[in-house]
Design a protein around this motif. Structure first.
Motif, PDB file in Angstrom:
ATOM      1  N   GLU A  21     -18.492  -6.176   5.922  1.00  0.00           N
ATOM      2  CA  GLU A  21     -18.338  -7.399   5.411  1.00  0.00           C
ATOM      3  C   GLU A  21     -19.194  -7.668   4.255  1.00  0.00           C
ATOM      4  O   GLU A  21     -18.635  -8.855   3.429  1.00  0.00           O
ATOM      5  N   ASP A  22     -20.365  -7.669   4.419  1.00  0.00           N
ATOM      6  CA  ASP A  22     -21.411  -7.852   3.380  1.00  0.00           C
ATOM      7  C   ASP A  22     -21.663  -6.555   2.567  1.00  0.00           C
ATOM      8  O   ASP A  22     -22.103  -5.771   2.844  1.00  0.00           O
ATOM      9  N   SER A  53       3.640   0.234   8.566  1.00  0.00           N
ATOM     10  CA  SER A  53       3.994   0.331   6.970  1.00  0.00           C
ATOM     11  C   SER A  53       2.762   0.922   6.485  1.00  0.00           C
ATOM     12  O   SER A  53       1.545   1.116   6.880  1.00  0.00           O
ATOM     13  N   ARG A  54       3.019   1.701   5.143  1.00  0.00           N
ATOM     14  CA  ARG A  54       1.891   2.362   4.174  1.00  0.00           C
ATOM     15  C   ARG A  54       0.766   1.192   4.122  1.00  0.00           C
ATOM     16  O   ARG A  54      -0.429   1.496   4.278  1.00  0.00           O
ATOM     17  N   MET A  55       1.108   0.011   3.837  1.00  0.00           N
ATOM     18  CA  MET A  55       0.362  -0.953   3.426  1.00  0.00           C
ATOM     19  C   MET A  55      -0.535  -1.428   4.728  1.00  0.00           C
ATOM     20  O   MET A  55      -1.853  -1.446   4.504  1.00  0.00           O
ATOM     21  N   ASP A  56      -0.026  -1.416   5.687  1.00  0.00           N
ATOM     22  CA  ASP A  56      -0.820  -1.937   7.055  1.00  0.00           C
ATOM     23  C   ASP A  56      -1.850  -0.729   7.317  1.00  0.00           C
ATOM     24  O   ASP A  56      -2.959  -0.930   7.690  1.00  0.00           O
ATOM     25  N   VAL A  57      -1.379   0.591   7.141  1.00  0.00           N
ATOM     26  CA  VAL A  57      -2.512   1.509   7.636  1.00  0.00           C
ATOM     27  C   VAL A  57      -3.472   1.504   6.468  1.00  0.00           C
ATOM     28  O   VAL A  57      -4.753   1.752   6.908  1.00  0.00           O
ATOM     29  N   VAL A  58      -3.174   1.431   5.243  1.00  0.00           N
ATOM     30  CA  VAL A  58      -4.158   1.358   4.193  1.00  0.00           C
ATOM     31  C   VAL A  58      -5.186   0.080   4.240  1.00  0.00           C
ATOM     32  O   VAL A  58      -6.345   0.328   4.381  1.00  0.00           O
ATOM     33  N   VAL A  59      -4.645  -1.099   4.470  1.00  0.00           N
ATOM     34  CA  VAL A  59      -5.365  -2.274   4.721  1.00  0.00           C
ATOM     35  C   VAL A  59      -6.314  -2.047   6.084  1.00  0.00           C
ATOM     36  O   VAL A  59      -7.555  -2.784   5.999  1.00  0.00           O
ATOM     37  N   GLU A  60      -5.879  -1.845   7.122  1.00  0.00           N
ATOM     38  CA  GLU A  60      -6.612  -1.683   8.245  1.00  0.00           C
ATOM     39  C   GLU A  60      -7.622  -0.597   8.154  1.00  0.00           C
ATOM     40  O   GLU A  60      -8.854  -0.918   8.660  1.00  0.00           O
ATOM     41  N   THR A  61      -7.500   0.525   7.375  1.00  0.00           N
ATOM     42  CA  THR A  61      -8.320   1.409   7.125  1.00  0.00           C
ATOM     43  C   THR A  61      -9.600   0.804   6.451  1.00  0.00           C
ATOM     44  O   THR A  61     -10.738   0.909   6.557  1.00  0.00           O
ATOM     45  N   LEU A  62      -9.366   0.136   5.459  1.00  0.00           N
ATOM     46  CA  LEU A  62     -10.394  -0.348   4.487  1.00  0.00           C
ATOM     47  C   LEU A  62     -10.963  -1.524   5.342  1.00  0.00           C
ATOM     48  O   LEU A  62     -12.148  -1.503   5.297  1.00  0.00           O
ATOM     49  N   ARG A  63     -10.305  -2.284   6.170  1.00  0.00           N
ATOM     50  CA  ARG A  63     -11.233  -3.287   7.148  1.00  0.00           C
ATOM     51  C   ARG A  63     -12.217  -2.542   7.817  1.00  0.00           C
ATOM     52  O   ARG A  63     -13.149  -3.072   8.001  1.00  0.00           O
ATOM     53  N   GLU A  64     -11.837  -1.301   8.178  1.00  0.00           N
ATOM     54  CA  GLU A  64     -12.497  -0.689   9.249  1.00  0.00           C
ATOM     55  C   GLU A  64     -13.768  -0.137   8.617  1.00  0.00           C
ATOM     56  O   GLU A  64     -14.758  -0.052   9.235  1.00  0.00           O
ATOM     57  N   HIS A  65     -13.471   0.333   7.235  1.00  0.00           N
ATOM     58  CA  HIS A  65     -14.633   1.055   6.772  1.00  0.00           C
ATOM     59  C   HIS A  65     -15.361   0.080   5.773  1.00  0.00           C
ATOM     60  O   HIS A  65     -16.360   0.798   5.393  1.00  0.00           O
TER      61      HIS A  65
END
Length: 91
Positions: A43-44, A28-40
């Motif tokens: 964490e700190d 889904s669009r949401m999955d793509v956006v969330v995964e991209t945010l996680r990758e980029h």
């Protein structure tokens, strides 16, 4: 940790790119956006502010990625992102 809804405005180009990845990966669009945010996103959050020496290199790499997209180089998004991670030493 709870989940929160976030409403954002995107350009037509950015939404088209999200849709393209979504269609290719069957997510889904949401999955793509969330995964991209996680990758980029770090964490700190303090790490991103303290590492100003890496910013020019990261910007150059992002520019190269964008240029590759414009030239339609025959590599998948996953392959390109893997090359970026390797370049950054994120193996």
């Amino acid at each position: 940790m709870g989940k929160h809804r976030l409403e954002i405005e995107l350009t037509d180009d950015l939404l088209s790119r999200i849709d393209s990845v979504s269609a290719r990966t069957n997510h889904s669009r949401m999955d793509v956006v969330v995964e991209t945010l996680r990758e980029h996103l770090p964490e700190d959050p303090g790490v991103a502010r303290g590492d100003t020496e890496a910013l020019p290199a990261m910007r150059a790499l992002d520019d190269a990625y964008e240029q590759g997209l414009r030239l339609k180089i025959n590599r998948s998004d996953r392959d390109i992102l893997e090359s970026i991670r390797t370049f950054r030493g994120e193996d």
